[in-house]
Every structure is written in structure tokens, then in C-alpha cells.
Design a protein around this motif. Structure first.
Motif, PDB file in Angstrom:
ATOM      1  N   VAL A  17      53.493  29.614  33.721  1.00  0.00           N
ATOM      2  CA  VAL A  17      52.140  29.297  34.181  1.00  0.00           C
ATOM      3  C   VAL A  17      51.829  27.842  33.810  1.00  0.00           C
ATOM      4  O   VAL A  17      51.917  27.467  32.640  1.00  0.00           O
ATOM      5  N   THR A  21      46.514  25.773  35.043  1.00  0.00           N
ATOM      6  CA  THR A  21      46.121  27.154  35.346  1.00  0.00           C
ATOM      7  C   THR A  21      45.681  27.869  34.073  1.00  0.00           C
ATOM      8  O   THR A  21      44.693  28.608  34.084  1.00  0.00           O
ATOM      9  N   ASN A  25      42.071  29.514  33.580  1.00  0.00           N
ATOM     10  CA  ASN A  25      41.986  30.923  33.169  1.00  0.00           C
ATOM     11  C   ASN A  25      41.137  31.074  31.918  1.00  0.00           C
ATOM     12  O   ASN A  25      40.281  31.965  31.837  1.00  0.00           O
ATOM     13  N   THR A  81      39.732  34.574  40.643  1.00  0.00           N
ATOM     14  CA  THR A  81      41.196  34.525  40.676  1.00  0.00           C
ATOM     15  C   THR A  81      41.756  34.501  39.258  1.00  0.00           C
ATOM     16  O   THR A  81      42.793  35.113  38.988  1.00  0.00           O
ATOM     17  N   ARG A  85      44.165  37.299  37.542  1.00  0.00           N
ATOM     18  CA  ARG A  85      45.429  37.048  36.822  1.00  0.00           C
ATOM     19  C   ARG A  85      45.460  37.842  35.523  1.00  0.00           C
ATOM     20  O   ARG A  85      46.485  38.425  35.150  1.00  0.00           O
ATOM     21  N   ASP A  89      47.978  40.939  34.451  1.00  0.00           N
ATOM     22  CA  ASP A  89      48.763  40.957  33.207  1.00  0.00           C
ATOM     23  C   ASP A  89      48.735  42.341  32.575  1.00  0.00           C
ATOM     24  O   ASP A  89      49.684  42.752  31.930  1.00  0.00           O
ATOM     25  N   ASP A  95      44.877  44.655  41.570  1.00  0.00           N
ATOM     26  CA  ASP A  95      44.583  43.353  42.150  1.00  0.00           C
ATOM     27  C   ASP A  95      43.172  43.421  42.736  1.00  0.00           C
ATOM     28  O   ASP A  95      42.895  44.271  43.589  1.00  0.00           O
TER      29      ASP A  95
END
Length: 127
Positions: A17, A21, A25, A81, A85, A89, A95
Motif C-alpha cells: 500500500v 494511501t 486511510n 473508499t 479498505r 482487511d 465491500d
């Protein structure tokens, strides 16, 4: 005992990653958790990771309604988004954007996007 293969595998996983990002996050998760701790859900949950999947749909909808109209649509999309993520995980079969379980959330998000798009559409059309 950890051997060199385990160490190399861990390094490869941590490098998958990009740093940018990871920063987005972390920012998004902090934004959500700050809201959560000041919301009516605070007595039940301290952060995103504590929320059971069964409650996530509604809580994400409340977050969107509470915070989303103060942010640009693109920023809010980035938040979701990033949360997605984190969710993936936990379980790669979950999703926010494709799993049937989150269809109601997606419908609310679509309505939000259409509303925000009309508010943010400031382009001047030339004749």
C-alpha cells in the motif's frame, strides 16, 4: 522461530500500500472515529473496528448525513473508499460498493452524490 522468508514476506505485505494511501486511510478513519465518539453510537462503539457488520449500514448512513454535506463529494468518496479498505482487511468478501448487504447504504450514497453534484456543479457553459 521467524526465518528470513517470514521477514521478507512481512516487508512485501507492508509495502503493498503506497504511503499516500496509508495517510488518506488514517485521515479518513480518524474523521469517522471522531464523529463516532461524538455521536449517539458512542456508548456502544469507540471506533470503526468495533462496529458489527450488521449495524454498519445504518451507522455509515448516519455518518454520511451528519458529515457529508460539510465536505466536498470527492472528499466524502475518499472517506468511504478508505473505510472500505479497512472493511476488506477484516473480510475480503465484504465491500461497501458491491456486497448486497450494503445496498441500502449505496442507495443513500447515490442520493447524496446526486444532491452534492448539483450543488457543486459550478461550471460555466459557453454558448
Amino acid at each position: 522461530m521467524t526465518d528470513r522468508f517470514d521477514i521478507q514476506i512481512d516487508e512485501l505485505l507492508s509495502n503493498r500500500v503506497p504511503d499516500s494511501t496509508v495517510r488518506v486511510n488514517n485521515w479518513a478513519l480518524n474523521k469517522f472515529n471522531s464523529w463516532l465518539q461524538s455521536s449517539r453510537f458512542a456508548r456502544d462503539f469507540n471506533d470503526f473496528d468495533q462496529i458489527p457488520v450488521q449495524r454498519l449500514n445504518y451507522i455509515l448512513e448516519c455518518f454520511l448525513v451528519s458529515v457529508g454535506f460539510d465536505l466536498k463529494m470527492k472528499t466524502m468518496y475518499s472517506v468511504f473508499t478508505a473505510l472500505n479498505r479497512r472493511l476488506r482487511d477484516w473480510d475480503e468478501d465484504l465491500d461497501l460498493f458491491t456486497t448486497k448487504r450494503f445496498a441500502h447504504f449505496r442507495n443513500v450514497l447515490d442520493g447524496y452524490c446526486k444532491t452534492k453534484q448539483s450543488e457543486e456543479d459550478t461550471t460555466v457553459k459557453k454558448a
